[in-house]
Each structure stands twice: as structure tokens, then as C-alpha cells.
Design a protein around this motif. Structure first.
Motif, PDB file in Angstrom:
ATOM      1  N   GLY A  90     -18.004  41.530  46.591  1.00 16.01           N
ATOM      2  CA  GLY A  90     -16.992  40.757  45.884  1.00 16.01           C
ATOM      3  C   GLY A  90     -16.741  41.200  44.464  1.00 16.01           C
ATOM      4  O   GLY A  90     -15.678  40.910  43.903  1.00 16.01           O
ATOM      5  N   ALA A  91     -17.694  41.895  43.853  1.00 13.49           N
ATOM      6  CA  ALA A  91     -17.455  42.386  42.495  1.00 13.49           C
ATOM      7  C   ALA A  91     -16.316  43.400  42.489  1.00 13.49           C
ATOM      8  O   ALA A  91     -15.514  43.443  41.553  1.00 13.49           O
ATOM      9  CB  ALA A  91     -18.728  43.011  41.933  1.00 13.49           C
ATOM     10  N   TYR A  92     -16.238  44.204  43.543  1.00 10.78           N
ATOM     11  CA  TYR A  92     -15.100  45.118  43.674  1.00 10.78           C
ATOM     12  C   TYR A  92     -13.900  44.311  44.163  1.00 10.78           C
ATOM     13  O   TYR A  92     -14.022  43.520  45.108  1.00 10.78           O
ATOM     14  CB  TYR A  92     -15.416  46.239  44.660  1.00 10.78           C
ATOM     15  N   PRO A  93     -12.741  44.467  43.538  1.00  9.01           N
ATOM     16  CA  PRO A  93     -11.567  43.682  43.966  1.00  9.01           C
ATOM     17  C   PRO A  93     -11.251  43.887  45.443  1.00  9.01           C
ATOM     18  O   PRO A  93     -11.246  45.012  45.946  1.00  9.01           O
ATOM     19  CB  PRO A  93     -10.451  44.226  43.073  1.00  9.01           C
ATOM     20  N   LEU A  94     -10.993  42.780  46.136  1.00 10.57           N
ATOM     21  CA  LEU A  94     -10.697  42.831  47.563  1.00 10.57           C
ATOM     22  C   LEU A  94      -9.233  43.175  47.789  1.00 10.57           C
ATOM     23  O   LEU A  94      -8.343  42.408  47.409  1.00 10.57           O
ATOM     24  CB  LEU A  94     -11.015  41.485  48.214  1.00 10.57           C
ATOM     25  N   PRO A  95      -8.933  44.320  48.419  1.00  9.83           N
ATOM     26  CA  PRO A  95      -7.539  44.655  48.706  1.00  9.83           C
ATOM     27  C   PRO A  95      -7.004  43.842  49.887  1.00  9.83           C
ATOM     28  O   PRO A  95      -7.675  43.697  50.919  1.00  9.83           O
ATOM     29  CB  PRO A  95      -7.595  46.153  49.060  1.00  9.83           C
ATOM     30  N   ILE A  96      -5.809  43.324  49.725  1.00  9.91           N
ATOM     31  CA  ILE A  96      -5.132  42.587  50.795  1.00  9.91           C
ATOM     32  C   ILE A  96      -3.774  43.242  50.987  1.00  9.91           C
ATOM     33  O   ILE A  96      -2.930  43.221  50.094  1.00  9.91           O
ATOM     34  CB  ILE A  96      -4.972  41.097  50.438  1.00  9.91           C
ATOM     35  N   GLU A  97      -3.567  43.839  52.159  1.00 12.52           N
ATOM     36  CA  GLU A  97      -2.316  44.544  52.437  1.00 12.52           C
ATOM     37  C   GLU A  97      -1.282  43.542  52.956  1.00 12.52           C
ATOM     38  O   GLU A  97      -1.554  42.794  53.904  1.00 12.52           O
ATOM     39  CB  GLU A  97      -2.548  45.662  53.445  1.00 12.52           C
ATOM     40  N   VAL A  98      -0.108  43.536  52.331  1.00 11.81           N
ATOM     41  CA  VAL A  98       0.902  42.527  52.660  1.00 11.81           C
ATOM     42  C   VAL A  98       2.254  43.187  52.888  1.00 11.81           C
ATOM     43  O   VAL A  98       2.540  44.277  52.395  1.00 11.81           O
ATOM     44  CB  VAL A  98       1.026  41.472  51.535  1.00 11.81           C
ATOM     45  N   ILE A  99       3.100  42.481  53.637  1.00 11.89           N
ATOM     46  CA  ILE A  99       4.471  42.926  53.869  1.00 11.89           C
ATOM     47  C   ILE A  99       5.292  42.607  52.618  1.00 11.89           C
ATOM     48  O   ILE A  99       5.175  41.506  52.059  1.00 11.89           O
ATOM     49  CB  ILE A  99       5.054  42.214  55.098  1.00 11.89           C
ATOM     50  N   PRO A 100       6.126  43.523  52.147  1.00  7.71           N
ATOM     51  CA  PRO A 100       6.938  43.238  50.957  1.00  7.71           C
ATOM     52  C   PRO A 100       7.850  42.032  51.119  1.00  7.71           C
ATOM     53  O   PRO A 100       8.053  41.268  50.166  1.00  7.71           O
ATOM     54  CB  PRO A 100       7.744  44.530  50.758  1.00  7.71           C
ATOM     55  N   PHE A 101       8.418  41.842  52.312  1.00  4.95           N
ATOM     56  CA  PHE A 101       9.319  40.705  52.541  1.00  4.95           C
ATOM     57  C   PHE A 101       8.555  39.393  52.358  1.00  4.95           C
ATOM     58  O   PHE A 101       7.468  39.198  52.888  1.00  4.95           O
ATOM     59  CB  PHE A 101       9.902  40.749  53.960  1.00  4.95           C
ATOM     60  N   GLY A 102       9.143  38.492  51.612  1.00  9.47           N
ATOM     61  CA  GLY A 102       8.549  37.171  51.423  1.00  9.47           C
ATOM     62  C   GLY A 102       7.305  37.177  50.564  1.00  9.47           C
ATOM     63  O   GLY A 102       6.441  36.299  50.709  1.00  9.47           O
ATOM     64  N   LEU A 103       7.210  38.128  49.650  1.00 13.75           N
ATOM     65  CA  LEU A 103       5.988  38.290  48.865  1.00 13.75           C
ATOM     66  C   LEU A 103       5.615  37.021  48.098  1.00 13.75           C
ATOM     67  O   LEU A 103       4.438  36.664  48.008  1.00 13.75           O
ATOM     68  CB  LEU A 103       6.150  39.468  47.891  1.00 13.75           C
ATOM     69  N   GLY A 104       6.609  36.334  47.561  1.00 12.67           N
ATOM     70  CA  GLY A 104       6.319  35.120  46.803  1.00 12.67           C
ATOM     71  C   GLY A 104       5.633  34.059  47.660  1.00 12.67           C
ATOM     72  O   GLY A 104       4.674  33.404  47.225  1.00 12.67           O
ATOM     73  N   ALA A 105       6.127  33.872  48.876  1.00 10.01           N
ATOM     74  CA  ALA A 105       5.534  32.885  49.774  1.00 10.01           C
ATOM     75  C   ALA A 105       4.128  33.305  50.193  1.00 10.01           C
ATOM     76  O   ALA A 105       3.208  32.479  50.275  1.00 10.01           O
ATOM     77  CB  ALA A 105       6.422  32.703  51.011  1.00 10.01           C
ATOM     78  N   THR A 106       3.955  34.600  50.463  1.00 10.85           N
ATOM     79  CA  THR A 106       2.633  35.101  50.835  1.00 10.85           C
ATOM     80  C   THR A 106       1.651  34.900  49.687  1.00 10.85           C
ATOM     81  O   THR A 106       0.492  34.513  49.894  1.00 10.85           O
ATOM     82  CB  THR A 106       2.711  36.595  51.206  1.00 10.85           C
ATOM     83  N   TRP A 107       2.116  35.156  48.483  1.00  6.96           N
ATOM     84  CA  TRP A 107       1.272  34.995  47.301  1.00  6.96           C
ATOM     85  C   TRP A 107       0.764  33.555  47.179  1.00  6.96           C
ATOM     86  O   TRP A 107      -0.431  33.316  46.961  1.00  6.96           O
ATOM     87  CB  TRP A 107       2.060  35.384  46.056  1.00  6.96           C
ATOM     88  N   LYS A 108       1.664  32.591  47.341  1.00  9.29           N
ATOM     89  CA  LYS A 108       1.269  31.186  47.244  1.00  9.29           C
ATOM     90  C   LYS A 108       0.289  30.817  48.349  1.00  9.29           C
ATOM     91  O   LYS A 108      -0.671  30.066  48.121  1.00  9.29           O
ATOM     92  CB  LYS A 108       2.499  30.277  47.309  1.00  9.29           C
ATOM     93  N   ALA A 109       0.492  31.326  49.547  1.00  7.36           N
ATOM     94  CA  ALA A 109      -0.419  31.042  50.653  1.00  7.36           C
ATOM     95  C   ALA A 109      -1.793  31.649  50.392  1.00  7.36           C
ATOM     96  O   ALA A 109      -2.827  31.052  50.738  1.00  7.36           O
ATOM     97  CB  ALA A 109       0.162  31.579  51.959  1.00  7.36           C
ATOM     98  N   LEU A 110      -1.818  32.814  49.773  1.00  5.35           N
ATOM     99  CA  LEU A 110      -3.101  33.436  49.430  1.00  5.35           C
ATOM    100  C   LEU A 110      -3.832  32.622  48.362  1.00  5.35           C
ATOM    101  O   LEU A 110      -5.061  32.474  48.416  1.00  5.35           O
ATOM    102  CB  LEU A 110      -2.883  34.869  48.960  1.00  5.35           C
ATOM    103  N   GLU A 111      -3.090  32.114  47.391  1.00 10.24           N
ATOM    104  CA  GLU A 111      -3.712  31.267  46.378  1.00 10.24           C
ATOM    105  C   GLU A 111      -4.376  30.055  47.034  1.00 10.24           C
ATOM    106  O   GLU A 111      -5.521  29.707  46.709  1.00 10.24           O
ATOM    107  CB  GLU A 111      -2.668  30.813  45.363  1.00 10.24           C
TER     108      GLU A 111
END
Length: 236
Positions: free
Chosen positions: A128-149
Motif C-alpha cells: 500500500g505504500a506504493y500507489p495503487l494503479p487503477i485502470e479506468v475507461i476515459p468515458f464517464g471519468l467523473g462518475a467513476t472517480w466519485k464511485a472510487l472515492e
């Protein structure tokens, strides 16, 4: 020193490659040492065929004279050898610092075994000290971001994320996706987080590799040690 340790771990892993093997070939600075060492064995007469996990790896493997194929032509592999950005004693990995985590996970999952190669600085008690990469689809990035939060809050983890490359020039993976790096400090329950991330619409894949690696060669100043996951049957 770190580069030399990476080379030692890679050369130890090359010794596990047997004639006729179908190999998954990883991506990253440590994996590049493996590709070069494998290339030398191929030039010495070793007969293997490989599936690269990135365009960069493919180019290097071709330059080294390694025969390559695809998972469409060869969907089952004997062994994948790849690096990791972090690993713990149970062989939970964080990968994706180089941006190839999706292809890396597909190739690893298609393999009977996976060997990780790393320098001792990558071995930690809890990932966890190393940042965890999360690969996401560009479409709907704002909604994905909120869901990840919301996902991170539900897992009692820090809500600290960054779009790799920034908003103006985001990093684009070989698959045409973006990567969000989550700075989580410690991930005490990686399997729970992995399941929750996978359930988020818009998430293509995440950089936690769980129950995929069967062995790791970790190089330190005193030599190369072997870390094995005794919960994984290497014959399955």
C-alpha cells in the motif's frame, strides 16, 4: 545497487525456464533484465516462445531474438515471469507502475505459474505504500472517480487519488485507458478492496495481484532469497 539487484533476481528466474516452455514475459525495469538474460539463453540454443505484456517488452524481446506469439494463438502458458512494485510475504502484489497492469494480469492469469522478480526494497510487510494503479475507461471519468472515492471510504482507506499524467495530458495505456493512482499508505485487507474495485463501473482493472504469483526471487545485498506462497498449488 538497485539495478544490480534487479539483474541478479532476473538471472535467477531465467534458470527456471525450461526448453519448450510457453512464457509470459513481463514489463518494467526488472523484467527488462529478464528479457536480456532470456535472450542470451535463446541465442545459446534454448527453444521457448513468449507472450509479451506490453509493446515495449515486445520490442525488446524481438531485438533479443525471442520468438513471440499472442494469447489468441496460445491461450495457455506454462510460466510468467514479471516484476512488482510491491510484494508482501503472502505474495500479494502491487503492479502497474509502468502502466501495463491489464495485460500483465491477463497474461499471469493464463499461466500455470507466476514468478516475481524484485529487489529487496520491494518486499514489505503490508502492501500500500506504493500507489495503487487503477485502470479506468476515459468515458464517464467523473462518475467513476466519485464511485472510487466511495469505495475507499467504505474500506476505511485514505481518499487520495491522482490521474496519472494530469488532466491536460493523461497517461494512456496500451489499451487506450487512463490510470488513477490511489495513495493508500497501507492496505490491510487487499482481497476485500480488490473485490470492491472490480465492482465499480468504469474500472477496467486494478494493480493488486492476489493468488497469482507462486514464487518470488528477491535480491538483496546478501544474495537472492525465495518467497513462496504455500496456499497456491503450482500444479493447478
Amino acid at each position: 545497487m538497485s539495478d544490480e539487484l534487479k539483474r541478479l533476481a532476473a538471472e535467477r528466474a531465467v534458470a527456471d525456464v525450461e526448453p519448450g516452455m510457453k512464457l509470459g514475459i513481463g514489463t518494467g525495469s526488472t523484467a527488462e533484465h529478464f528479457v536480456r538474460a532470456l535472450g542470451q539463453r535463446v541465442r545459446d540454443g534454448l527453444d521457448v516462445i513468449g507472450v509479451p505484456t506490453s509493446e515495449r517488452t515486445a520490442e525488446l524481446a524481438k531485438a533479443e531474438g525471442i520468438t513471440l506469439t499472442t494469447l489468441e494463438e496460445m491461450p495457455e502458458l506454462d510460466l510468467t515471469i514479471d516484476g512488482a512494485d510491491e510484494l508482501d510475504p503472502q505474495l500479494v502484489l502491487i503492479k502497474g507502475g509502468g502502466g501495463a497492469l491489464l495485460r500483465e494480469k491477463i497474461v499471469a492469469a493464463a499461466s500455470k505459474r507466476m514468478i516475481v522478480i524484485a529487489d529487496v526494497g520491494k518486499l514489505v510487510d503490508v502492501v500500500g505504500a506504493y500507489p495503487l494503479p487503477i485502470e479506468v475507461i476515459p468515458f464517464g471519468l467523473g462518475a467513476t472517480w466519485k464511485a472510487l472515492e466511495a469505495c475507499l471510504v467504505a474500506n476505511d482507506l485514505p481518499v487520495k487519488m491522482a490521474l496519472r499524467g494530469g488532466d491536460e495530458h493523461p497517461f494512456v495505456t496500451d489499451g487506450g485507458h487512463y490510470i488513477i493512482d490511489a495513495h493508500l499508505e497501507r492496505i490491510p485487507h487487499p482481497a476485500c478492496l480488490a473485490d470492491d474495485l472490480t465492482a465499480v463501473p468504469g474500472v477496467v482493472e486494478h494493480g493488486m495481484f492476489i493468488s497469482l504469483a507462486t514464487k518470488a526471487y528477491v535480491a538483496g545485498p546478501e544474495g537472492v532469497i525465495t518467497v513462496e506462497d504455500t496456499t497456491v498449488d503450482p500444479e493447478t
